[in-house]
Design an enzyme around this catalytic site. Structure first.
Site, mmCIF file in Angstrom:
data_model
loop_
_atom_site.group_PDB
_atom_site.id
_atom_site.type_symbol
_atom_site.label_atom_id
_atom_site.label_comp_id
_atom_site.label_asym_id
_atom_site.label_seq_id
_atom_site.Cartn_x
_atom_site.Cartn_y
_atom_site.Cartn_z
ATOM 1 N N ASP A 148 1.945 5.326 -5.140
ATOM 2 C CA ASP A 148 1.179 6.526 -4.834
ATOM 3 C C ASP A 148 1.916 7.765 -5.332
ATOM 4 O O ASP A 148 2.760 8.329 -4.652
ATOM 5 C CB ASP A 148 0.934 6.621 -3.320
ATOM 6 N N THR A 208 -6.628 2.533 10.366
ATOM 7 C CA THR A 208 -6.732 3.063 11.738
ATOM 8 C C THR A 208 -7.765 2.306 12.565
ATOM 9 O O THR A 208 -7.546 2.054 13.763
ATOM 10 C CB THR A 208 -7.083 4.569 11.684
ATOM 11 N N HIS A 257 -7.291 9.796 5.363
ATOM 12 C CA HIS A 257 -6.711 8.762 6.235
ATOM 13 C C HIS A 257 -6.830 9.161 7.701
ATOM 14 O O HIS A 257 -6.827 10.346 8.029
ATOM 15 C CB HIS A 257 -5.229 8.568 5.900
ATOM 16 N N GLY A 258 -6.913 8.178 8.557
ATOM 17 C CA GLY A 258 -6.964 8.435 9.998
ATOM 18 C C GLY A 258 -8.384 8.724 10.452
ATOM 19 O O GLY A 258 -9.328 8.632 9.665
ATOM 20 N N HIS A 276 -9.849 4.879 -0.181
ATOM 21 C CA HIS A 276 -8.921 4.907 0.954
ATOM 22 C C HIS A 276 -9.596 5.630 2.118
ATOM 23 O O HIS A 276 -10.635 6.258 1.958
ATOM 24 C CB HIS A 276 -7.636 5.645 0.562
ATOM 25 N N GLY A 277 -8.967 5.551 3.294
ATOM 26 C CA GLY A 277 -9.485 6.300 4.443
ATOM 27 C C GLY A 277 -10.807 5.765 4.943
ATOM 28 O O GLY A 277 -11.709 6.530 5.290
ATOM 29 N N GLU A 287 -3.237 6.168 -7.884
ATOM 30 C CA GLU A 287 -4.155 7.128 -7.235
ATOM 31 C C GLU A 287 -4.110 8.454 -7.964
ATOM 32 O O GLU A 287 -3.043 8.944 -8.331
ATOM 33 C CB GLU A 287 -3.768 7.335 -5.768
ATOM 34 N N ASP A 312 0.829 -1.205 0.000
ATOM 35 C CA ASP A 312 0.000 0.000 0.000
ATOM 36 C C ASP A 312 0.873 1.268 0.000
ATOM 37 O O ASP A 312 1.916 1.304 0.654
ATOM 38 C CB ASP A 312 -0.860 -0.065 1.277
ATOM 39 N N HIS A 313 0.432 2.279 -0.708
ATOM 40 C CA HIS A 313 1.122 3.588 -0.729
ATOM 41 C C HIS A 313 2.624 3.467 -0.944
ATOM 42 O O HIS A 313 3.411 4.052 -0.181
ATOM 43 C CB HIS A 313 0.853 4.383 0.558
HETATM 44 P P1 13P Z 1 -7.699 4.648 7.456
HETATM 45 O O1 13P Z 1 -6.517 4.641 8.374
HETATM 46 O O2 13P Z 1 -8.453 5.923 7.506
HETATM 47 O O3 13P Z 1 -8.590 3.470 7.648
HETATM 48 O O4 13P Z 1 -7.137 4.579 5.958
HETATM 49 C C1 13P Z 1 -6.612 3.388 5.487
HETATM 50 C C2 13P Z 1 -6.015 3.532 4.137
HETATM 51 O O5 13P Z 1 -6.566 4.164 3.265
HETATM 52 C C3 13P Z 1 -4.760 2.844 3.899
HETATM 53 O O6 13P Z 1 -4.302 3.032 2.601
#
Ligand code: 13P
Length: 280
Positions: free
Chosen positions: A103, A230, A177-178, A205-206, A133, A81-82
């Protein structure tokens, strides 16, 4: 069973559900998530982001993730990821990851295309898939930066997908994210336009902090992969805290059990919302 991500995402696209892509940082999280997937007969994706490698070195956690997928009773893709560097992407592919994300979303359009294309070429050599992305998802994967949200432009998304040969495309529609500071207001109108112009499966994502109703709406509008990080980390931490508070931790292995349990419960909850139960 270790599988390619595209296999899972094309089935999800045809079936109108999404596959959960869960970030992991240790064996306990891997075990909890796979247990939830097996119990619900769900396809699943295990992932780790490049910024997390300081805590969980790729050469150690990577083979563990691949082994867990190979031994699972359901199809599991293992995703990087990323990815920030082609060097780490190549290392993940060497370990056996079946998909990688480059990314380049913070780069100018043409540079993002050029770098993502390179990652696609690397992945293709291994028979693996690539995620790109376009637009900027808010926050950062490890919470170290407060990146502003910059929604994906549908016309750019179509051109990006065509010129990079990606098998999955992450979009920015107000997601971050987060944990969200305020309730997320997703731009479903933008997502719908992207879905109408792009064929490849779309990625959200997120995922942490998005409500069930918004997840379902996103899935109706073409999201096939949803990233959750998260929420897993918080669930594991809270499970351990509760176990201590309830005096259930008598020694190290009770602590480990509580960690697995936290990851398991969080994965179960998301699998149910994403509609992927029974699709393995
Ligand atoms: P969260 O931490 O908001 O769940 O995001 C996860 C994410 O998009 C990882 O690439």
């Amino acid at each position: 069973m270790l599988v390619n991500m595209s296999e899972l995402l094309l089935d999800a696209q045809n079936g109108g559900y999404a596959v959960g892509s869960f970030s992991v940082s240790n064996m306990e999280m891997v075990l909890g998530i796979i247990k939830a997937a097996e119990e619900t007969k769900s396809p699943i994706i295990l992932q780790i982001a490049e910024v997390r490698l300081n805590h969980s070195p790729l050469e150690i956690i990577g083979p563990l993730m691949v082994a867990a997928a190979e031994n699972a009773g359901v199809p599991v893709a293992v995703h990087f990821d990323h990815g920030k560097t082609l060097e780490k992407i190549e290392q993940a592919l060497d370990i056996g990851f079946t998909s990688v994300m480059l990314d380049g979303s913070h780069l100018p359009f043409e540079e993002n295309i050029a770098l993502t294309r390179k990652a696609s070429e690397y992945a293709a050599d291994y028979g693996a898939d690539t995620e790109g992305e376009i637009g900027c998802v808010g926050g950062s994967e490890d919470g170290s930066e407060d990146i502003a949200i910059n929604c994906t432009k549908p016309e750019q998304a179509a051109e990006f997908a065509k010129r990079t040969d990606v098998q999955a495309l992450a979009v920015a529609i107000g997601n971050a994210h987060g944990n969200y500071k305020d309730e997320p207001k997703l731009r479903f109108d933008i997502l719908e336009k992207i879905r109408d112009t792009v064929d490849v499966p779309l990625v959200l994502h997120g995922g942490t902090g998005i409500c069930a109703q918004d997840f379902r709406r996103c899935i109706e509008l073409g999201i096939c992969k949803i990233n959750i990080a998260t929420a897993t980390f918080d669930a594991v931490q809270n499970s351990v805290k509760t176990a201590y508070a309830e005096n259930r931790i008598k020694g190290y292995y009770d602590l480990q059990t509580a960690e697995v349990e936290g990851a398991y419960r969080n994965a179960l909850k998301h699998i149910e919302i994403f509609g992927c139960a029974g699709k393995a």
